[in-house]
Enzyme design. Structure first.
Site, mmCIF file in Angstrom:
data_model
loop_
_atom_site.group_PDB
_atom_site.id
_atom_site.type_symbol
_atom_site.label_atom_id
_atom_site.label_comp_id
_atom_site.label_asym_id
_atom_site.label_seq_id
_atom_site.Cartn_x
_atom_site.Cartn_y
_atom_site.Cartn_z
ATOM 1 N N SER A 149 -4.360 2.642 -23.154
ATOM 2 C CA SER A 149 -5.288 1.590 -23.574
ATOM 3 C C SER A 149 -6.611 1.739 -22.836
ATOM 4 O O SER A 149 -6.677 1.597 -21.609
ATOM 5 C CB SER A 149 -4.693 0.206 -23.289
ATOM 6 N N HIS A 193 -5.225 3.719 -27.683
ATOM 7 C CA HIS A 193 -5.136 2.302 -28.069
ATOM 8 C C HIS A 193 -6.451 1.601 -27.745
ATOM 9 O O HIS A 193 -6.925 1.635 -26.604
ATOM 10 C CB HIS A 193 -3.974 1.680 -27.298
ATOM 11 N N ASP A 201 -8.416 -2.003 -27.785
ATOM 12 C CA ASP A 201 -8.255 -3.456 -27.835
ATOM 13 C C ASP A 201 -9.571 -4.121 -28.193
ATOM 14 O O ASP A 201 -10.499 -4.138 -27.393
ATOM 15 C CB ASP A 201 -7.792 -3.969 -26.469
ATOM 16 N N MET A 217 -11.414 -7.568 -28.856
ATOM 17 C CA MET A 217 -11.223 -9.002 -28.562
ATOM 18 C C MET A 217 -12.483 -9.775 -28.907
ATOM 19 O O MET A 217 -13.585 -9.320 -28.602
ATOM 20 C CB MET A 217 -10.938 -9.187 -27.072
ATOM 21 N N HIS A 255 -6.105 -2.407 -32.006
ATOM 22 C CA HIS A 255 -5.387 -3.679 -31.861
ATOM 23 C C HIS A 255 -6.425 -4.790 -31.908
ATOM 24 O O HIS A 255 -7.181 -4.994 -30.957
ATOM 25 C CB HIS A 255 -4.634 -3.653 -30.513
ATOM 26 N N MET A 312 -7.605 -8.370 -31.752
ATOM 27 C CA MET A 312 -7.283 -9.719 -31.266
ATOM 28 C C MET A 312 -8.454 -10.625 -31.633
ATOM 29 O O MET A 312 -9.338 -10.912 -30.823
ATOM 30 C CB MET A 312 -7.068 -9.683 -29.749
ATOM 31 N N MET A 343 3.873 -7.957 -28.200
ATOM 32 C CA MET A 343 3.088 -8.199 -26.991
ATOM 33 C C MET A 343 4.049 -8.574 -25.863
ATOM 34 O O MET A 343 4.799 -9.546 -25.972
ATOM 35 C CB MET A 343 2.083 -9.327 -27.206
ATOM 36 N N ASP A 386 3.304 -3.532 -26.000
ATOM 37 C CA ASP A 386 1.949 -3.591 -25.431
ATOM 38 C C ASP A 386 1.849 -4.644 -24.332
ATOM 39 O O ASP A 386 1.953 -5.842 -24.608
ATOM 40 C CB ASP A 386 0.947 -3.897 -26.560
HETATM 41 C C1 DX5 Z 1 -3.781 -6.890 -23.685
HETATM 42 C C2 DX5 Z 1 -4.010 -5.616 -24.440
HETATM 43 C C3 DX5 Z 1 -3.302 -4.445 -23.890
HETATM 44 C C4 DX5 Z 1 -3.725 -4.048 -22.493
HETATM 45 C C5 DX5 Z 1 -2.585 -3.338 -21.838
HETATM 46 O O1 DX5 Z 1 -4.338 -7.922 -24.409
HETATM 47 O O2 DX5 Z 1 -3.567 -5.760 -25.772
HETATM 48 O O3 DX5 Z 1 -3.395 -3.327 -24.761
HETATM 49 O O4 DX5 Z 1 -4.856 -3.219 -22.486
HETATM 50 O O5 DX5 Z 1 -2.912 -3.107 -20.523
HETATM 51 P P1 DX5 Z 1 -1.782 -2.949 -19.395
HETATM 52 O O6 DX5 Z 1 -0.945 -1.762 -19.773
HETATM 53 O O7 DX5 Z 1 -2.586 -2.728 -18.153
HETATM 54 O O8 DX5 Z 1 -0.976 -4.222 -19.372
HETATM 55 ZN ZN ZN Z 2 -3.433 -3.912 -27.017
#
Ligand code: DX5
Ligand code: ZN
Length: 216
Positions: free
Chosen positions: A8, A33, A35, A37, A66, A68, A137, A175
């Site tokens: 990620s 990956h 993220d 947000m 991903h 969010m 999650m 994740d």
């Molecule tokens: C959290 C994200 C994850 C995050 C994972 O909201 O969706 O993808 O980056 O990071 P680690 O592996 O450090 O928990």
């Molecule tokens: Zn994620």
């Protein structure tokens, strides 16, 4: 047994994405990956289309986005144009999940749905035919570096059973808080994709961390 490791980028050094992507390109990780947000669905803002387009130019690996965000339908086409290969939306953010998944597939992306820790896997029973990836999650979304929630193991087992009962073949992704201690158990229970931010990017050797997460 080997699984897909998806580092990620949220945990990467954003001031030096070129070097971080060079490392990822040289690593065994087949997926990366990303993220996204929006500061509304989750209490944090990360990056969006322009940054993903820039990342797209740095790699030919599979970009696992991903999302969010509220109103995920508004971002399907922009994320496709930015270079996403797979797009995972949140169950909790979709009013018409079946339609949203169909639109993602129609754009040629792998259609995924993510479930927050408080959402039971059984809500997906009537959409299993339309889903190509389910992301469980294992932390409350919004931040990297959080601790793995242990009840994820039970959700994973229930989802694996639902998948075999439905004779389906979607990927199961985990994740949040994935590390060297929980990865073997997650692989053994039937996870196909392990997302890892902190465990990869804070490791002395991120490439070795990818290898270690992928197999025994
Ligand atoms: C959290 C994200 C994850 C995050 C994972 O909201 O969706 O993808 O980056 O990071 P680690 O592996 O450090 O928990
Ligand atoms: Zn994620």
């Amino acid at each position: 047994m080997s699984v897909v490791v998806a580092p990620s980028v949220l945990s990467a050094d954003f001031s030096d994405l070129k070097s971080e992507f060079a490392m990822l390109n040289a690593s065994d990780a087949p997926w990366i990956h990303l993220d996204v947000m929006d500061g509304v669905f989750v209490p944090n803002i990360s990056f969006g289309m322009p940054v993903i387009s820039a990342m797209r130019r740095l790699t030919s690996k599979y970009l696992d986005v991903h999302l969010m965000s509220v109103k995920p339908d508004d971002y399907i086409l922009p994320l496709k144009k930015a270079g996403a290969d797979g797009l995972t939306v949140h169950y909790e953010a979709c009013l018409h999940l079946d339609r949203t998944l169909a639109q993602i597939r129609a754009e040629g992306m792998r259609a995924g749905v993510a479930l927050n820790p408080a959402t039971p896997v059984e809500v997906l029973l009537d959409v299993l035919h339309a889903v190509e990836l389910v992301c469980l999650m294992s932390v409350n979304p919004g931040f990297g570096g959080q601790s793995f929630l242990e009840r994820t193991y039970d959700k994973l087992s229930r989802l694996v059973k639902m998948r075999s009962d439905a004779k389906s073949s979607f990927f199961i992704e985990i994740d949040g808080g994935v590390n060297f201690d929980n990865a073997p158990r997650l692989r053994g229970l039937g996870a196909d994709v392990l997302v890892a931010g902190n465990t990869v990017f804070a490791a002395p050797s991120p490439m070795e961390a990818v290898r270690k997460l992928a197999r025994d």
